[in-house]
Scaffold this active site. Structure first.
Site, PDB file in Angstrom:
ATOM      1  N   VAL A 165       1.048   9.472  -9.115  1.00  0.00           N
ATOM      2  CA  VAL A 165       2.500   8.700  -9.453  1.00  0.00           C
ATOM      3  C   VAL A 165       3.155   9.252 -10.840  1.00  0.00           C
ATOM      4  O   VAL A 165       4.275   9.769 -10.625  1.00  0.00           O
ATOM      5  CB  VAL A 165       2.287   7.204  -9.801  1.00  0.00           C
ATOM      6  CG1 VAL A 165       3.404   6.596 -10.313  1.00  0.00           C
ATOM      7  CG2 VAL A 165       1.741   6.582  -8.511  1.00  0.00           C
ATOM      8  N   ASP A 168      -1.846  14.165 -20.326  1.00  0.00           N
ATOM      9  CA  ASP A 168      -3.142  13.913 -19.705  1.00  0.00           C
ATOM     10  C   ASP A 168      -4.171  14.192 -20.815  1.00  0.00           C
ATOM     11  O   ASP A 168      -4.095  15.105 -21.569  1.00  0.00           O
ATOM     12  CB  ASP A 168      -3.383  14.340 -18.426  1.00  0.00           C
ATOM     13  CG  ASP A 168      -4.385  13.669 -17.730  1.00  0.00           C
ATOM     14  OD1 ASP A 168      -3.876  13.353 -16.492  1.00  0.00           O
ATOM     15  OD2 ASP A 168      -5.795  13.765 -18.040  1.00  0.00           O
ATOM     16  N   LEU A 216       6.109   4.670  -3.640  1.00  0.00           N
ATOM     17  CA  LEU A 216       5.905   6.091  -2.987  1.00  0.00           C
ATOM     18  C   LEU A 216       4.789   6.030  -2.310  1.00  0.00           C
ATOM     19  O   LEU A 216       3.794   5.427  -2.483  1.00  0.00           O
ATOM     20  CB  LEU A 216       5.722   6.977  -4.357  1.00  0.00           C
ATOM     21  CG  LEU A 216       6.515   7.158  -5.404  1.00  0.00           C
ATOM     22  CD1 LEU A 216       5.812   8.095  -6.480  1.00  0.00           C
ATOM     23  CD2 LEU A 216       7.721   7.316  -5.325  1.00  0.00           C
ATOM     24  N   PHE A 219       5.987   0.241  10.417  1.00  0.00           N
ATOM     25  CA  PHE A 219       4.235  -0.343  10.210  1.00  0.00           C
ATOM     26  C   PHE A 219       4.047  -1.312  11.282  1.00  0.00           C
ATOM     27  O   PHE A 219       3.154  -2.010  11.249  1.00  0.00           O
ATOM     28  CB  PHE A 219       4.183  -1.005   8.857  1.00  0.00           C
ATOM     29  CG  PHE A 219       4.478  -0.078   7.623  1.00  0.00           C
ATOM     30  CD1 PHE A 219       5.192   0.965   7.322  1.00  0.00           C
ATOM     31  CD2 PHE A 219       2.935   0.359   7.075  1.00  0.00           C
ATOM     32  CE1 PHE A 219       5.195   1.730   6.454  1.00  0.00           C
ATOM     33  CE2 PHE A 219       2.836   1.176   6.144  1.00  0.00           C
ATOM     34  CZ  PHE A 219       3.948   2.061   5.687  1.00  0.00           C
ATOM     35  N   GLY A 240      -3.854   1.480  15.337  1.00  0.00           N
ATOM     36  CA  GLY A 240      -4.787   2.556  15.050  1.00  0.00           C
ATOM     37  C   GLY A 240      -6.131   2.041  14.457  1.00  0.00           C
ATOM     38  O   GLY A 240      -6.491   1.031  15.031  1.00  0.00           O
ATOM     39  N   GLY A 273      -5.767   2.134   5.139  1.00  0.00           N
ATOM     40  CA  GLY A 273      -6.711   2.797   4.223  1.00  0.00           C
ATOM     41  C   GLY A 273      -6.097   3.334   3.171  1.00  0.00           C
ATOM     42  O   GLY A 273      -4.745   2.922   3.234  1.00  0.00           O
ATOM     43  N   CYS A 305      -4.085   2.306  -1.964  1.00  0.00           N
ATOM     44  CA  CYS A 305      -3.263   1.431  -2.342  1.00  0.00           C
ATOM     45  C   CYS A 305      -3.573  -0.010  -1.598  1.00  0.00           C
ATOM     46  O   CYS A 305      -3.650  -0.982  -2.219  1.00  0.00           O
ATOM     47  CB  CYS A 305      -1.809   1.978  -2.151  1.00  0.00           C
ATOM     48  SG  CYS A 305      -1.540   3.343  -3.052  1.00  0.00           S
ATOM     49  N   LYS A 364      -4.390   8.948   6.508  1.00  0.00           N
ATOM     50  CA  LYS A 364      -3.395   9.152   7.380  1.00  0.00           C
ATOM     51  C   LYS A 364      -2.943  10.654   7.323  1.00  0.00           C
ATOM     52  O   LYS A 364      -3.481  11.495   6.371  1.00  0.00           O
ATOM     53  CB  LYS A 364      -1.951   8.421   6.609  1.00  0.00           C
ATOM     54  CG  LYS A 364      -1.670   8.652   5.252  1.00  0.00           C
ATOM     55  CD  LYS A 364      -0.338   7.883   4.930  1.00  0.00           C
ATOM     56  CE  LYS A 364       0.335   8.367   3.675  1.00  0.00           C
ATOM     57  NZ  LYS A 364       1.514   7.929   3.209  1.00  0.00           N
ATOM     58  N   ARG A 397      -9.569   8.541   0.097  1.00  0.00           N
ATOM     59  CA  ARG A 397      -9.755   7.286  -0.457  1.00  0.00           C
ATOM     60  C   ARG A 397      -9.891   6.196   0.604  1.00  0.00           C
ATOM     61  O   ARG A 397      -8.884   6.077   1.259  1.00  0.00           O
ATOM     62  CB  ARG A 397      -9.195   7.104  -1.310  1.00  0.00           C
ATOM     63  CG  ARG A 397      -9.652   7.986  -2.826  1.00  0.00           C
ATOM     64  CD  ARG A 397      -8.740   7.755  -4.136  1.00  0.00           C
ATOM     65  NE  ARG A 397      -7.467   8.402  -3.988  1.00  0.00           N
ATOM     66  CZ  ARG A 397      -6.548   8.076  -4.735  1.00  0.00           C
ATOM     67  NH1 ARG A 397      -6.828   7.434  -5.836  1.00  0.00           N
ATOM     68  NH2 ARG A 397      -5.384   9.026  -4.768  1.00  0.00           N
TER      69      ARG A 397
HETATM   70  C1  UGA Z   1       1.557   2.604   0.567  1.00  0.00           C
HETATM   71  C2  UGA Z   1       3.063   1.921   0.520  1.00  0.00           C
HETATM   72  O1  UGA Z   1       3.503   2.494   1.837  1.00  0.00           O
HETATM   73  C3  UGA Z   1       3.967   2.610  -0.577  1.00  0.00           C
HETATM   74  O2  UGA Z   1       5.350   1.868  -0.535  1.00  0.00           O
HETATM   75  C4  UGA Z   1       3.308   2.439  -1.881  1.00  0.00           C
HETATM   76  O3  UGA Z   1       4.110   2.675  -3.083  1.00  0.00           O
HETATM   77  C5  UGA Z   1       1.765   2.798  -1.842  1.00  0.00           C
HETATM   78  O4  UGA Z   1       1.212   2.433  -1.020  1.00  0.00           O
HETATM   79  C6  UGA Z   1       1.394   2.509  -3.366  1.00  0.00           C
HETATM   80  O5  UGA Z   1       1.008   1.503  -3.730  1.00  0.00           O
HETATM   81  O6  UGA Z   1       1.124   3.435  -3.885  1.00  0.00           O
HETATM   82  P1  UGA Z   1       0.375   5.065   1.057  1.00  0.00           P
HETATM   83  O7  UGA Z   1      -0.769   4.387   0.429  1.00  0.00           O
HETATM   84  O8  UGA Z   1       0.827   6.592   0.689  1.00  0.00           O
HETATM   85  O9  UGA Z   1       1.610   4.047   0.586  1.00  0.00           O
HETATM   86  O10 UGA Z   1       0.300   4.768   2.753  1.00  0.00           O
HETATM   87  P2  UGA Z   1       1.164   4.121   3.964  1.00  0.00           P
HETATM   88  O11 UGA Z   1       1.971   5.256   4.535  1.00  0.00           O
HETATM   89  O12 UGA Z   1       1.640   2.962   3.432  1.00  0.00           O
HETATM   90  O13 UGA Z   1       0.015   3.893   4.912  1.00  0.00           O
HETATM   91  C7  UGA Z   1      -1.102   3.027   4.480  1.00  0.00           C
HETATM   92  C8  UGA Z   1      -2.205   2.929   5.734  1.00  0.00           C
HETATM   93  O14 UGA Z   1      -1.601   2.291   6.843  1.00  0.00           O
HETATM   94  C9  UGA Z   1      -2.457   4.261   6.223  1.00  0.00           C
HETATM   95  O15 UGA Z   1      -4.085   4.291   6.469  1.00  0.00           O
HETATM   96  C10 UGA Z   1      -1.927   4.368   7.409  1.00  0.00           C
HETATM   97  O16 UGA Z   1      -2.511   4.999   8.480  1.00  0.00           O
HETATM   98  C11 UGA Z   1      -1.936   2.887   7.886  1.00  0.00           C
HETATM   99  N1  UGA Z   1      -0.728   2.697   8.787  1.00  0.00           N
HETATM  100  C12 UGA Z   1       0.538   2.610   8.295  1.00  0.00           C
HETATM  101  C13 UGA Z   1      -0.864   2.049  10.063  1.00  0.00           C
HETATM  102  O17 UGA Z   1      -2.108   2.127  10.703  1.00  0.00           O
HETATM  103  N2  UGA Z   1       0.310   1.956  10.994  1.00  0.00           N
HETATM  104  C14 UGA Z   1       1.328   2.070  10.548  1.00  0.00           C
HETATM  105  O18 UGA Z   1       2.204   1.597  11.310  1.00  0.00           O
HETATM  106  C15 UGA Z   1       1.526   2.234   9.153  1.00  0.00           C
END
Ligand code: UGA
Length: 429
Positions: free
Chosen positions: A11, A30, A153, A249, A253, A257, A260, A320, A327
């Site tokens: 971030v 840092d 993000l 979303f 799948g 994971g 976050c 993803k 992680r």
């Molecule tokens: C997530 C949030 O989307 C961000 O808005 C937030 O800022 C971030 O966490 C954070 O707190 O820093 P991120 O962890 O990068 O972002 O990943 P996502 O794209 O949200 O996906 C999270 C998980 O859900 C992945 O494992 C992804 O494969 C899974 N997912 C997502 C699904 O299985 N199906 C979906 O339709 C969408």
């Protein structure tokens, strides 16, 4: 404007690089001197689309500087961002020690009015806590405001998300601080949600928990679809056209994971519990998620019977696509379960192989998707990298001992694969 960003994790780096690109003077701070040196040469330790270009541009223009000298960065800045990690403790709480440490550091270097902006995901009430830590040390000598400004993000699209967000949330009771942040974000065209600090902190947790709930919900629907002969992709499409639901979303799948969703869901369950509310719904979301990963192993068992000695190829190991982050990756959890059941594994990921080598030493790592499937009895696709969509599946079939695919991300075309001769299984279709 003059800005310090405390912490050059994911971030912090994105925030610093993007703010420098918006013509601000930014110090990214840092403690790790080696990391600072590497970053000053433009070497980025994470894989994030577009970030390296921004960092190099910032360095070249001298608008972006990396330093281990926190006091200097703090004294040179009017706005100080806190972007350090808040990992889960064993109990699921957010570990605030890094945030506390930075707050103390800011307090001891303060030399005039500062806006301290918390971007780290912190429990409700943390803005007040940071304010208290600083006040105790500053003892009224300098004015300051602490603001909650959560980030939304996504890994893989973080630069884009920073520069083109759906909204910017500013949680503060100070008009002065709100004015300064409104000016800072003025070049970014997005709705501003100006609210109190506790609501801003809650917005972050509630947003991540809601998105995680959508994923677990569609995974649960997928499992029912399988049992009743429906196709979850069609169901998600039909649901998504309803604007109140939306398309995003709703991809089923192997479970969610990353660094976050799981952490923030656990933290929100903990926050709720401490506030006297039992968050059954979110506990259910987490439970569905754990079961979804186990279900992928169950699918493998349905194809192969006992997994002992069975040869399984795995494509995709990150949590993803388009990130090198493993992680809390469902793929890693699934590989771990397959391994425990005695399967012989050969794995491939376009980016994260080195990271996974540190996790498992007793599985085989393939140089490409074809090498991964050679002589194997089952292929499991667990991360939807685009690379896998363009693979020559006729060649894959020739290379495998038995042509069977579990498409854990529903990203391949079942008809084409079945025509080639594969035994295909997706999730909920
Ligand atoms: C997530 C949030 O989307 C961000 O808005 C937030 O800022 C971030 O966490 C954070 O707190 O820093 P991120 O962890 O990068 O972002 O990943 P996502 O794209 O949200 O996906 C999270 C998980 O859900 C992945 O494992 C992804 O494969 C899974 N997912 C997502 C699904 O299985 N199906 C979906 O339709 C969408």
């Amino acid at each position: 404007m003059k800005i310090a960003v405390m912490g050059t994790g994911y971030v912090g780096l994105v925030t610093g690089a993007c703010l420098a690109d918006l013509d601000n003077e930014v110090y990214c701070v840092d403690k790790d001197k080696e990391k600072v040196q590497a970053l000053s040469r433009g070497h980025i330790p994470i894989y994030e689309a577009g970030l390296e270009v921004l960092v190099r541009r910032g360095l070249d223009s001298l608008r972006l500087k990396f330093t281990a000298d926190a006091p200097k960065a703090i004294r040179s800045s009017e706005i100080i961002f806190i972007t350090v990690g808040t990992p889960s403790t064993e109990e699921g709480e957010a570990d605030m020690s890094a945030v506390r440490e930075v707050a103390e550091e800011i307090a001891s270097s303060m030399d005039g009015y500062k806006v301290i902006v918390n971007k780290s995901t912190v429990p409700v009430g943390s803005t007040k806590l940071v304010e208290k830590i600083i006040q105790e040390r500053v003892e009224g000598r300098f004015e300051f405001d602490v603001v909650s400004n959560p980030e939304f993000l996504r890994e893989g699209t973080a630069v884009q998300d920073f520069l083109h967000p759906d909204r910017i949330v500013i949680g503060s009771d100070s008009q002065r601080a709100i004015g300064i942040l409104t000016e800072l974000y003025q070049p970014i065209h997005a709705p501003l949600v100006i609210t109190d600090p506790s609501s801003a902190e809650m917005i972050k947790y509630a947003s991540n928990a809601f998105l995680a709930t959508k994923v677990s919900f569609i995974n649960a629907i997928a499992n029912i679809c399988e049992a009743v002969g429906a196709d979850v992709r069609e169901v998600a499409l039909g649901m998504g056209y309803d604007k109140r639901i939306g398309f995003e979303f709703l991809k089923s799948g192997p479970g969610f994971g990353g660094s976050c969703f799981p952490k923030d869901c656990r933290a929100l369950i903990d926050i709720a519990s401490k506030a006297g509310y039992h968050f059954y719904l979110l506990e259910g979301v987490m439970e569905v998620n754990r079961e979804q990963m186990k279900l992928m192993v169950e699918k493998a068992r349905r194809h192969l019977g006992s997994l002992r000695g069975k040869k399984i190829a795995v494509w995709g190991l990150t949590f993803k696509a388009n990130t090198d982050d493993i992680r809390e990756s469902p793929a890693i959890a699934i590989v771990s379960m397959l391994r425990e059941e005695g399967a012989v594994l050969k794995v491939y990921d376009p980016i994260a192989m080195d990271k996974v080598r540190d996790v498992f030493s007793d599985i085989t790592y393939a140089a490409d998707p074809y090498q991964a499937v050679e002589g194997m009895e089952l292929l499991m696709l667990l991360t939807d990298w685009d690379d896998f969509k363009w693979v020559d599946f006729k060649r894959v079939k020739e290379l495998m001992d038995h042509p069977a695919i579990i498409d854990g991300r529903n990203c391949l075309d079942p008809l084409t694969l079945r025509r080639i001769g594969f035994d295909y299984e997706g999730v909920g279709r």
